[in-house]
Design an enzyme around this catalytic site. Structure first.
Site, PDB file in Angstrom:
ATOM      1  N   ASP A   3       0.837  -1.195   0.000  1.00 20.84           N
ATOM      2  CA  ASP A   3       0.000   0.000   0.000  1.00 20.84           C
ATOM      3  C   ASP A   3       0.873   1.247   0.000  1.00 20.84           C
ATOM      4  O   ASP A   3       1.885   1.308   0.708  1.00 20.84           O
ATOM      5  CB  ASP A   3      -0.903   0.021   1.223  1.00 20.84           C
ATOM      6  CG  ASP A   3      -2.044  -0.981   1.127  1.00 20.84           C
ATOM      7  OD1 ASP A   3      -2.845  -1.038   2.063  1.00 20.84           O
ATOM      8  OD2 ASP A   3      -2.133  -1.712   0.126  1.00 20.84           O
TER       9      ASP A   3
ATOM     10  N   HIS B  72       3.697  -2.090   3.293  1.00 21.91           N
ATOM     11  CA  HIS B  72       3.577  -0.673   2.960  1.00 21.91           C
ATOM     12  C   HIS B  72       4.880  -0.126   2.380  1.00 21.91           C
ATOM     13  O   HIS B  72       5.974  -0.535   2.783  1.00 21.91           O
ATOM     14  CB  HIS B  72       3.180   0.138   4.196  1.00 21.91           C
ATOM     15  CG  HIS B  72       1.845  -0.234   4.753  1.00 21.91           C
ATOM     16  ND1 HIS B  72       1.670  -1.280   5.631  1.00 21.91           N
ATOM     17  CD2 HIS B  72       0.615   0.294   4.542  1.00 21.91           C
ATOM     18  CE1 HIS B  72       0.383  -1.385   5.933  1.00 21.91           C
ATOM     19  NE2 HIS B  72      -0.275  -0.451   5.295  1.00 21.91           N
TER      20      HIS B  72
END
Length: 327
Positions: A142, A288
């Protein structure tokens, strides 16, 4: 983090974890969804992709201190084709047509075309993991608040010749256009993670739709790629009503995860690697791009997952694998 330091850190992690790594799981995966000892809520159990999931209430979204990123969800291809330049006619005197220029960033993964579209009016299909009988694992990253680990993560994936799925927010794509273009140019799958990463279950419907549309527009501008049909809700916060809005915006799949590395809490390379290695057949792993340690953890986990017989694939490829198609 340089590629040399990433490889060195990865080697140390592999050696440190070798004694504790579970052997390959040739006969299938564990059942149920693993809980993280750190106390994060386990995602709702989801049947294989062919079955349409129910509408469980999403977990209370964790609010990270400095990383507003959250998961997203894949979706089926839309009737509309990705934007492309119309064929340009050649000089009439030549009697031929000049073929359009090919932009590698504009080439969509053909795997997406094989995903079934969710009918309009229904909620987007919530996906927690793929078919457990398939020896595939999807690594997902992400991008919301930063890019400290982005270049090193891309270097690791390129070194191993792997393609994975990146869930981008529109604001991140605007802030880091060179990285967004690199993700597209290197053939990774790109999906929508809204424009500015709000909890979609707490804002008005029109704002939800605007977040999705603005995110899509910014991603297209930065990468030349259509993020549909895959979407991931920020913080993993969803509801049936919210998923109906996601589908109305053109996204058939909401992508959750069953392996949360909690890398945004900065637990260190070894802890992040150990969590990645909890993956089983059909797992979707959440990481992430703002976490530098996730590059070394990725480098350490990839050879172990491959030794266990898992193929690392983008989300759309994972969702095509069913019990009828052994990986």
């Amino acid at each position: 983090m340089s590629a040399t330091r990433v490889r060195a850190a990865a080697l140390l992690i592999v050696l440190a974890l070798a004694a504790g790594c579970a052997p390959p799981l040739p006969g299938g995966a564990h059942t149920g969804v693993p809980r993280d000892p750190a106390g994060t809520p386990a995602p709702p159990e989801e049947p294989g992709l062919p079955a349409s999931p129910g509408d469980p209430q999403g977990p209370e979204p964790p609010v990270p201190a400095d990383d507003p990123q959250g998961p997203q969800a894949p979706q089926a291809p839309q009737p509309e084709a990705p934007d492309a330049s119309p064929e340009r006619p050649g000089d009439p005197s030549e009697g031929t047509q000049e073929p359009p220029a090919q932009d590698p960033r504009g080439q969509e993964d053909p795997a997406r075309d094989l995903l079934p579209e969710v009918p309009e009016g229904e909620p987007s299909r919530l996906v927690v993991h793929g078919d457990r009988s398939c020896s595939m694992v999807a690594l997902t990253y992400d991008a919301g608040s930063g890019a400290d680990g982005a270049e090193a993560i891309l270097d690791v994936l390129r070194e191993h010749g792997l393609k994975v799925t990146f869930f981008l927010t529109g604001r991140w794509a605007e802030q880091f256009p060179d990285l967004a273009r690199r993700i597209a140019d290197e053939g990774h799958e790109i999906a929508n993670h809204t424009y500015s990463h709000p909890d979609l279950t707490t804002i008005p419907d029109e704002e939800v739709l605007q977040q999705i549309r603005d995110g899509e527009e910014a991603i297209r501008a930065a990468t030349g790629r259509d993020p549909r049909p895959l979407f991931r809700e920020p913080y993993g916060a969803f509801s049936e009503h919210e998923r109906r809005l996601v589908r109305a915006a053109g996204y058939s799949y909401s992508i959750y995860w069953d392996v949360d590395t909690l890398d945004w809490t900065f637990p260190g390379v070894e802890a992040t690697t150990e969590r990645i290695l909890r993956a089983q057949g059909g797992s979707i792993v959440l990481m992430h791009l703002n976490v530098a340690d996730s590059a070394a953890a990725t480098a350490a986990a990839i050879p172990v997952l491959q030794e266990r017989g898992y193929e690392i694939v983008p989300v759309s490829r994972l969702l095509q694998c069913t019990a009828d198609e052994p990986a």
